[in-house]
Design a protein around this motif. Structure first.
Motif, mmCIF file in Angstrom:
data_model
loop_
_atom_site.group_PDB
_atom_site.id
_atom_site.type_symbol
_atom_site.label_atom_id
_atom_site.label_comp_id
_atom_site.label_asym_id
_atom_site.label_seq_id
_atom_site.Cartn_x
_atom_site.Cartn_y
_atom_site.Cartn_z
ATOM 1 N N ASN A 169 47.736 -17.659 -2.375
ATOM 2 C CA ASN A 169 48.231 -16.642 -1.433
ATOM 3 C C ASN A 169 48.257 -15.249 -2.071
ATOM 4 O OD1 ASN A 169 48.854 -18.569 0.731
ATOM 5 N ND2 ASN A 169 50.493 -19.250 -0.637
ATOM 6 N N THR A 170 47.121 -14.851 -2.627
ATOM 7 C CA THR A 170 47.027 -13.521 -3.227
ATOM 8 C C THR A 170 46.131 -12.638 -2.368
ATOM 9 O OG1 THR A 170 45.156 -14.109 -4.662
ATOM 10 C CG2 THR A 170 47.365 -14.478 -5.542
ATOM 11 N N ARG A 171 46.498 -11.373 -2.279
ATOM 12 C CA ARG A 171 45.766 -10.444 -1.414
ATOM 13 C C ARG A 171 45.760 -9.051 -2.032
ATOM 14 N NH1 ARG A 171 44.524 -10.115 4.150
ATOM 15 N NH2 ARG A 171 45.440 -12.188 4.398
ATOM 16 N N VAL A 185 37.761 -4.884 -10.804
ATOM 17 C CA VAL A 185 38.670 -5.992 -10.488
ATOM 18 C C VAL A 185 38.122 -7.273 -11.098
ATOM 19 C CG1 VAL A 185 39.785 -7.348 -8.659
ATOM 20 C CG2 VAL A 185 39.308 -4.925 -8.283
ATOM 21 N N ILE A 186 38.967 -8.005 -11.805
ATOM 22 C CA ILE A 186 38.673 -9.377 -12.223
ATOM 23 C C ILE A 186 39.826 -10.230 -11.716
ATOM 24 C CG2 ILE A 186 38.314 -10.959 -14.141
ATOM 25 C CD1 ILE A 186 37.353 -8.636 -15.828
ATOM 26 N N TRP A 187 39.552 -11.072 -10.741
ATOM 27 C CA TRP A 187 40.620 -11.868 -10.097
ATOM 28 C C TRP A 187 40.260 -13.343 -10.260
ATOM 29 C CZ3 TRP A 187 44.942 -9.573 -9.288
ATOM 30 C CH2 TRP A 187 45.927 -10.141 -8.477
ATOM 31 N N ARG A 188 40.510 -13.860 -11.447
ATOM 32 C CA ARG A 188 40.112 -15.225 -11.777
ATOM 33 C C ARG A 188 41.286 -16.185 -11.617
ATOM 34 N NH1 ARG A 188 40.397 -12.699 -16.956
ATOM 35 N NH2 ARG A 188 38.148 -12.494 -17.165
ATOM 36 N N ASN A 189 40.962 -17.479 -11.599
ATOM 37 C CA ASN A 189 41.971 -18.541 -11.510
ATOM 38 C C ASN A 189 42.895 -18.335 -10.308
ATOM 39 O OD1 ASN A 189 41.524 -18.217 -14.764
ATOM 40 N ND2 ASN A 189 41.733 -20.353 -14.130
ATOM 41 N N ALA A 190 42.285 -18.104 -9.159
ATOM 42 C CA ALA A 190 43.036 -17.927 -7.912
ATOM 43 C C ALA A 190 42.311 -18.661 -6.798
ATOM 44 C CB ALA A 190 43.183 -16.458 -7.573
ATOM 45 N N ASN A 191 43.034 -19.474 -6.048
ATOM 46 C CA ASN A 191 42.461 -20.208 -4.922
ATOM 47 C C ASN A 191 42.665 -19.419 -3.631
ATOM 48 O OD1 ASN A 191 41.679 -22.364 -6.474
ATOM 49 N ND2 ASN A 191 43.460 -23.628 -6.014
ATOM 50 N N GLY A 192 41.573 -19.213 -2.889
ATOM 51 C CA GLY A 192 41.662 -18.596 -1.570
ATOM 52 C C GLY A 192 42.101 -17.149 -1.582
ATOM 53 N N ALA A 193 41.796 -16.423 -2.652
ATOM 54 C CA ALA A 193 42.198 -15.011 -2.725
ATOM 55 C C ALA A 193 41.489 -14.195 -1.644
ATOM 56 C CB ALA A 193 41.876 -14.448 -4.100
ATOM 57 N N VAL A 194 42.172 -13.178 -1.140
ATOM 58 C CA VAL A 194 41.607 -12.277 -0.137
ATOM 59 C C VAL A 194 41.578 -10.866 -0.711
ATOM 60 C CG1 VAL A 194 41.894 -11.259 2.148
ATOM 61 C CG2 VAL A 194 42.423 -13.681 1.785
ATOM 62 N N ILE A 195 40.397 -10.250 -0.709
ATOM 63 C CA ILE A 195 40.248 -8.840 -1.065
ATOM 64 C C ILE A 195 39.547 -8.184 0.114
ATOM 65 C CG2 ILE A 195 39.271 -7.184 -2.686
ATOM 66 C CD1 ILE A 195 39.371 -9.322 -4.834
#
Length: 206
Positions: A169-171, A185-195
Motif C-alpha cells: 500500500n505505497t503510493r 526514484v528507486i522503489w524496490r521490495n514493494a508489492n503493488g506500489a503505485v506511482i
C-alpha cells in the motif's frame, strides 16, 4: 522538539517563514485513529528545516526512527553538506504503518557519497532493516518537490528480498523529482506500489 515525547493525536506546528537549523529526530508513534502531525502555522513560506550535518550515519535533516502513524506536511528541508533529507528507519519487527508526506520541498542535499556502492544518500530513504522481520505499509508521498540532490531522489530498500519484508500500500503521486546525481526514484521490495502523475527528469547527472 527532539527532547519531547509525543502522544497519539499530538500536532506540532512550526512557524511559517522561519528557519530551524539542525537535525530533527522523531521517535514516537501515533495510532490509526490519532496520527501525530508535523506541519506549519501562520503566513509566509513553509518553515525551513536547515540540516547542517556531515555524511556520517547521523547526517540526516529529519530522522524518523521506528515511527508509525505520522503525517508531515508543508515543510522545506535542506541539508547541503549532509547525507539525507528524510531517513525513515525501521528496526522493529512487525508492520510500520501510515507514514504520509505532503507538500514537502526537499532540495540542496549535496553530501558526497564515499563510493558508488554507498547508495543510502539522497532526498528520502525508507530503510527496512534485516534485523527485525516486518514491512512498511500505507506510505504516501503526495504533492512534493525533490530536487538538487547529489545522489538519489527517493528510495525504498529492504535488506532482504523475503516476501515478509516487502512494503504494501505505497503510493507516490503528483510529485516532481529532478536534478539528481543518480536515480530519481528507486522503489524496490514493494508489492503493488503505485506511482502516478509524477515527473522525473534531469537525473543521472553525475
Amino acid at each position: 522538539v527532539n527532547a519531547q515525547t509525543f502522544q497519539p493525536g499530538d500536532k506540532i506546528f512550526l512557524k511559517a517563514g522561519c528557519e530551524f537549523p539542525g537535525s530533527l529526530v522523531l521517535r514516537d508513534s501515533g495510532t490509526a485513529e490519532n496520527p501525530i502531525c508535523l506541519g506549519r502555522y501562520g503566513e509566509g513560506k513553509n518553515p525551513h528545516i536547515a540540516g547542517n550535518t556531515g555524511t556520517g550515519r547521523d547526517g540526516i535533516a529529519i530522522l524518523m526512527q521506528d515511527t508509525a502513524y505520522w503525517e508531515l506536511s508543508s515543510l522545506e528541508i535542506t541539508n547541503p553538506n549532509g547525507r539525507m533529507g528524510i531517513w525513515v528507519n525501521k528496526n522493529k519487527p512487525g508492520v510500520t504503518s501510515h507514514l504520509y508526506f505532503r507538500d514537502l520541498e526537499i532540495h540542496n542535499v549535496r553530501g558526497q557519497q564515499p563510493a558508488i556502492e554507498n547508495r543510502d544518500f539522497g532526498g528520502m530513504l525508507f530503510n527496512n532493516s534485516p534485523s527485525a522481520e516486518g514491512r512498511f505499509d500505507d506510505i504516501l508521498i503526495s504533492g512534493c518537490k525533490i530536487y538538487d540532490i547529489k545522489v538519489i531522489g527517493i528510495q525504498m530498500q529492504a535488506r532482504s528480498a523475503e516476501a515478509s519484508y516487502r512494503a504494501t500500500n505505497t503510493r507516490i503521486e503528483r510529485t516532481d523529482i529532478y536534478d539528481c546525481g543518480q536515480d530519481g526514484v528507486i522503489w524496490r521490495n514493494a508489492n503493488g506500489a503505485v506511482i502516478e502523475y509524477c515527473r522525473a527528469y534531469r537525473t543521472g547527472l553525475d
